[in-house]
Design an enzyme around this catalytic site. Structure first.
Site, PDB file in Angstrom:
ATOM      1  N   HIS A 171       0.826  -1.217   0.000  1.00 12.04           N
ATOM      2  CA  HIS A 171       0.000   0.000   0.000  1.00 12.04           C
ATOM      3  C   HIS A 171       0.858   1.265   0.000  1.00 12.04           C
ATOM      4  O   HIS A 171       0.408   2.330  -0.425  1.00 12.04           O
ATOM      5  CB  HIS A 171      -0.932  -0.013   1.209  1.00 12.04           C
ATOM      6  CG  HIS A 171      -2.154   0.831   1.058  1.00 12.04           C
ATOM      7  ND1 HIS A 171      -2.192   1.988   0.303  1.00 12.04           N
ATOM      8  CD2 HIS A 171      -3.402   0.697   1.573  1.00 12.04           C
ATOM      9  CE1 HIS A 171      -3.402   2.525   0.360  1.00 12.04           C
ATOM     10  NE2 HIS A 171      -4.160   1.755   1.117  1.00 12.04           N
ATOM     11  N   GLU A 397      -9.495   0.544 -20.032  1.00  8.09           N
ATOM     12  CA  GLU A 397      -9.626  -0.120 -21.348  1.00  8.09           C
ATOM     13  C   GLU A 397      -8.304  -0.771 -21.737  1.00  8.09           C
ATOM     14  O   GLU A 397      -7.307  -0.094 -21.981  1.00  8.09           O
ATOM     15  CB  GLU A 397     -10.028   0.908 -22.412  1.00  8.09           C
ATOM     16  CG  GLU A 397     -10.283   0.311 -23.777  1.00  8.09           C
ATOM     17  CD  GLU A 397     -11.618  -0.401 -23.887  1.00  8.09           C
ATOM     18  OE1 GLU A 397     -11.606  -1.592 -24.231  1.00  8.09           O
ATOM     19  OE2 GLU A 397     -12.661   0.245 -23.635  1.00  8.09           O
TER      20      GLU A 397
END
Length: 454
Positions: A171, A397
């Site tokens: 993280h 995408e």
């Protein structure tokens, strides 16, 4: 209003995906990168733990999994040039008593795996199946503990030709916003001759503490950590170092109509906040239910504090670049007595949550960062609402299409309530609320959840 998701899906969940690991390798930057140490901010310092996400893709005959593997390996090598820190290793610098990233181009992990199940056979992807943990590689057994990659991708192919891209990353490398930008950049490099979606800003000194540090606000949302001198490296964040308990977990689905109802309710009486958001009304609703369902819930004089993340990029003066790669979120908070949560108007609860976010000005954020410099502490509250609702990972995408669904791998914790989207992502304004509680508290939470929606 508000529906219980779990009851209709539980019988469809496969508990063992029978994942077979086929290959593992390290991916290195495709060009030479500078050897250096990266400063980690006080926000990054407390986030030294791994986050796992899974991104499911339907079969695309033009991109079978073996083709996807090669394209992802190539794309990773390319993005590790602007994201050089990702191929580095976390290290503790005893001279300054801080974690840093050693940009040594040691590489990120890439794992190839397979399961004989088809994508449609593994059940509802929205349901946080613990078996999804098998879709993410957390470490490389062949490497020493101090040489573990900060980032590992596992591509698991399904019998149908679909696949899951599981990602495990420390993280300290990214918050949710910068992780989405990384995914957009990774996807862009899987296309032929496509530029990066945005150049990442890797200058974490932008969130360095002031010298000398100036704590100008009280910070009840933070807990001082008393660490003996010289033992900072081994100290674990107490807010995250919590054993898994024997908990029930349920998913409560709020439709777009439910969220609209809560927004309407937040308008008053009395007059509600001027800006009413879906996140704030859902947070207020969940806060009330969680506080009053506690095993000490009959003590209405007890105070309850909810924590929730606020992105500070646009709140600083000057603002941080939107492409800032580190963690640029701080914990906002709201505190009230259980009596107020039970009897107060909903508009007031939403106002409390709204004020908690509005409190996060440039000076307040700088004060919180400086507080971390002085006390080396951590966020502290009764519970944290962690929102993946509108991060939009499933909008990215790739050459083979957008993910059918993207989700965190869930570890059930009573002190963390998770908000995440339905299939359809941010276009569907509904939200799923994942709650894990002891059975008695869960029963009460469920009753209150529906009661306060009536």
């Amino acid at each position: 209003m508000g529906t219980l998701y779990q009851a209709t899906m539980k019988h469809q969940v496969i508990q063992d995906l029978q994942v077979t690991l086929q290959d593992s390798t390290l991916i290195f930057p495709s060009e030479d990168t500078e050897r250096k140490s990266i400063f980690l901010s006080n926000i990054d310092q407390v986030l030294n733990f791994d986050v796992q996400t899974v991104h499911f893709f339907q079969a695309n005959p033009d991109f079978p999994p073996e083709v996807v593997n090669e394209k992802l390996k190539s794309a990773l090598g390319k993005v590790l040039v602007p994201y050089d820190f990702l191929a580095g290793r976390l290290k503790f610098n005893p001279e300054v008593g801080r974690l840093e990233i050693n940009c040594n181009a040691a590489g990120v992990g890439f794992v190839v795996a397979h399961t004989e199940f088809s994508l449609h056979e593994i059940g509802d992807l929205v349901y946080p199946n613990p078996a999804f943990r098998k879709l993410v590689a957390k470490s490389f057994d062949s490497l020493k503990a101090d040489d573990q990659p900060l980032f590992i991708v596992q591509v698991t192919s399904f019998k149908c030709g679909g696949f899951a891209m599981g990602v495990s990353n420390n993280h300290a490398t990214f918050d949710g916003i910068s992780f989405k930008l990384f995914l957009q950049n990774l996807a862009s490099q899987a296309f032929p001759d496509k530029p990066l979606a945005a150049i990442p800003c890797n200058n974490r000194e932008l969130l360095a503490a002031r010298s000398p540090p100036r704590v100008t606000f009280p910070h009840p949302e933070l807990l001082k950590l008393k660490i003996p001198v010289g033992q900072e490296e081994s100290a674990a964040p107490p807010v995250f170092d919590c054993p898994e308990e024997d908990l029930d977990f349920k998913i409560f689905h709020l439709s777009s109509n439910d969220v609209a109802y809560l927004k309407d309710k937040a308008k008053g009486p009395p007059a509600g906040p001027t800006k009413i958001t879906g996140f704030n009304v859902v947070t207020a609703h969940v806060w009330r239910c969680k506080a009053l369902s506690c095993d000490t819930g009959d003590d209405l004089s007890r105070s309850s504090t909810v924590l929730y993340a606020v992105d500070i990029r646009s709140r600083l003066c000057p603002p941080l670049p939107q492409s800032y790669t580190g963690n640029a979120v701080l914990s906002a908070y709201a505190t009230a007595q259980c009596k107020e949560l039970e009897e107060g108007p909903f508009s007031w609860l939403v106002e409390m949550v709204t004020e908690g976010a509005a409190r996060m000005t440039d000076e307040y954020a700088r004060s919180a960062i400086d507080w971390g410099e002085v006390y080396k502490g951590f966020p502290h509250g009764e519970f944290l609402i962690s929102s993946w609702w509108r991060l939009g990972f499933d909008e990215v995408e790739y050459p083979w299409g957008k993910p059918k669904y993207s989700c965190p791998v869930v570890y059930h914790r009573r002190d963390i309530i998770l908000l995440f989207p339905d299939i359809g992502g941010v276009k569907d304004h509904g939200v799923n609320v994942l709650v894990a509680l002891p059975a008695k508290e869960m029963e009460k939470f469920q009753t209150l959840f529906h009661k306060f929606l009536a």
